[in-house]
Scaffold this active site. Sequence first.
Site, short mmCIF file in Angstrom:
data_model
loop_
_atom_site.label_atom_id
_atom_site.label_comp_id
_atom_site.label_asym_id
_atom_site.label_seq_id
_atom_site.Cartn_x
_atom_site.Cartn_y
_atom_site.Cartn_z
N PHE A 143 -8.85 -0.07 -1.29
CA PHE A 143 -8.96 -1.54 -1.30
C PHE A 143 -8.56 -2.04 0.09
O PHE A 143 -7.41 -1.88 0.50
CB PHE A 143 -8.00 -2.09 -2.37
CG PHE A 143 -8.06 -3.57 -2.61
CD1 PHE A 143 -8.96 -4.12 -3.51
CD2 PHE A 143 -7.18 -4.44 -1.97
CE1 PHE A 143 -8.99 -5.48 -3.77
CE2 PHE A 143 -7.19 -5.79 -2.22
CZ PHE A 143 -8.10 -6.32 -3.12
N THR A 146 -5.51 -5.84 3.93
CA THR A 146 -4.57 -5.98 5.03
C THR A 146 -5.18 -5.49 6.34
O THR A 146 -5.87 -4.48 6.39
CB THR A 146 -3.29 -5.17 4.74
OG1 THR A 146 -2.66 -5.70 3.58
CG2 THR A 146 -2.32 -5.21 5.90
N HIS A 150 -2.91 -9.07 10.37
CA HIS A 150 -2.91 -10.06 9.29
C HIS A 150 -2.59 -9.38 7.97
O HIS A 150 -3.44 -8.70 7.40
CB HIS A 150 -4.26 -10.78 9.22
CG HIS A 150 -4.61 -11.51 10.48
ND1 HIS A 150 -4.01 -12.70 10.82
CD2 HIS A 150 -5.44 -11.18 11.51
CE1 HIS A 150 -4.49 -13.11 12.00
NE2 HIS A 150 -5.35 -12.19 12.43
N TRP A 176 -2.99 0.23 6.66
CA TRP A 176 -2.08 0.58 5.57
C TRP A 176 -2.81 0.67 4.24
O TRP A 176 -2.37 0.11 3.24
CB TRP A 176 -0.91 -0.42 5.48
CG TRP A 176 -0.15 -0.56 6.75
CD1 TRP A 176 -0.05 -1.67 7.53
CD2 TRP A 176 0.64 0.45 7.40
NE1 TRP A 176 0.72 -1.41 8.64
CE2 TRP A 176 1.17 -0.11 8.57
CE3 TRP A 176 0.93 1.79 7.10
CZ2 TRP A 176 1.99 0.60 9.45
CZ3 TRP A 176 1.74 2.51 7.96
CH2 TRP A 176 2.26 1.91 9.12
N GLN A 298 37.58 4.59 -12.31
CA GLN A 298 37.17 3.23 -12.63
C GLN A 298 36.08 2.72 -11.68
O GLN A 298 35.12 2.06 -12.12
CB GLN A 298 38.38 2.29 -12.59
CG GLN A 298 39.37 2.54 -13.72
CD GLN A 298 40.55 1.58 -13.67
OE1 GLN A 298 40.63 0.72 -12.80
NE2 GLN A 298 41.48 1.75 -14.60
N GLY A 358 27.49 10.75 -2.75
CA GLY A 358 28.11 11.08 -1.48
C GLY A 358 27.10 11.69 -0.52
O GLY A 358 25.96 11.27 -0.44
N GLU A 382 1.96 -5.62 -1.33
CA GLU A 382 1.62 -6.57 -2.41
C GLU A 382 2.48 -7.83 -2.35
O GLU A 382 2.80 -8.44 -3.38
CB GLU A 382 1.75 -5.93 -3.80
CG GLU A 382 1.22 -4.52 -3.93
CD GLU A 382 -0.26 -4.41 -3.77
OE1 GLU A 382 -0.92 -5.42 -3.50
OE2 GLU A 382 -0.78 -3.28 -3.88
#
Length: 403
Positions: A143, A146, A150, A176, A298, A358, A382
Amino acid sequence: MSTAPTSKLPPFDPRDPIGVDDLLSPEDLAIRDTVRTWAADRVLPHIAEWYENGELPGIRELARELGSLGALGMSLQGYGCAGATAVQYGLACLELEAADSGIRSLVSVQGSLAMYAIHRFGSEEQKQRWLPGMASGETIGCFGLTEPDHGSDPAAMRTYARRDGEDWVLSGRKMWITNGSVAGVAVVWAQTGEGEAGSGIRGFVVPTDAPGFSAPEIRHKWSLRASVTSELILDEVRLPADAVLPGVTGLRGPLSCLGHARYGIVWGAMGAARSSFETAVDYARTREQFGKPIGGFQLTQAKLADMAVELHKGILLAHHLGRRMDAGRLRPEQVSFGKLNNVREAIEICRTSRTILGANGISLEYPVMRHATNLESVLTYEGTVEMHQLVLGKALTGLDAFR
């Protein structure tokens, strides 16, 4: 005096803490489980390697397998499409993105953008020619909206289609573009010079073997690495008159397609978040510091609780929007609401999960950093955060702040 026995409450399920599955029908659950099993078998064993190498090998075979599952053009009717509900399509998006955003992007661009555009705005001849092969995965679509200069302002696109006798001749560049280098057909949007302020924008169904069409792959990405991303170059591509999508003129065409794709993202982002959350829970139960599992501290439990709340709120929001779409009552502003919230919260869940893991959180042995970097792309494509904020701002105030 006797009292009726009190029915026992169902046990608490850490993976479904608020009972969202109660909203699903047996068919919904079957579709979800089928997609989840496929992703576990075909994607998860390989995705870290694909991501590290920046490739998606066997994409054509994967597309055919997804077609056999009914996942391509899943909510469309006829032409070999599954005709599933919006909720069922959303559940599939969630499971695919729980594996990797790149896999969900493959399906989303194929079904919600390329196929959707042809299904909604194409001629019967275009539908018959392209949709069955796209639904089966034999033909991959892309599709083209882009452009290099723009993105958020598609009305300013420079790709141009001019008349030459009965033909159209397209020139321009798109950027893209997911699936571009492997696509057999591209839906390309271009200015025609008819009307003002973008009102002359038309969609064209472009076979990718047309002379003048090329799609070099974009390399060196740090996000969506297990996804084919390309530039489209249209150098005087000549098309017959019947290549134009007859059912729409102006930006309403591509924007309606984007709305359908954004809906899938509302669900998909929660898949990446769920994977990261469940990884954090499992890790916290087994990783020991100071003589006990870190899940017993906690601060870790506070992080997990906050992650669970945002994750399942996001899934509930996706369900609600899916029900509205199935009822024909989903507005574009509501899709913006879902995309803005769910992607933003998914990124935060991934980042918090990384802190629980971590140093291990940056390793590809775990999915967390992969999901986090993928979501940086999902946050932008999108519609950026800022664009969806302005969509909602306009809806809330009645004032247009885009310019």
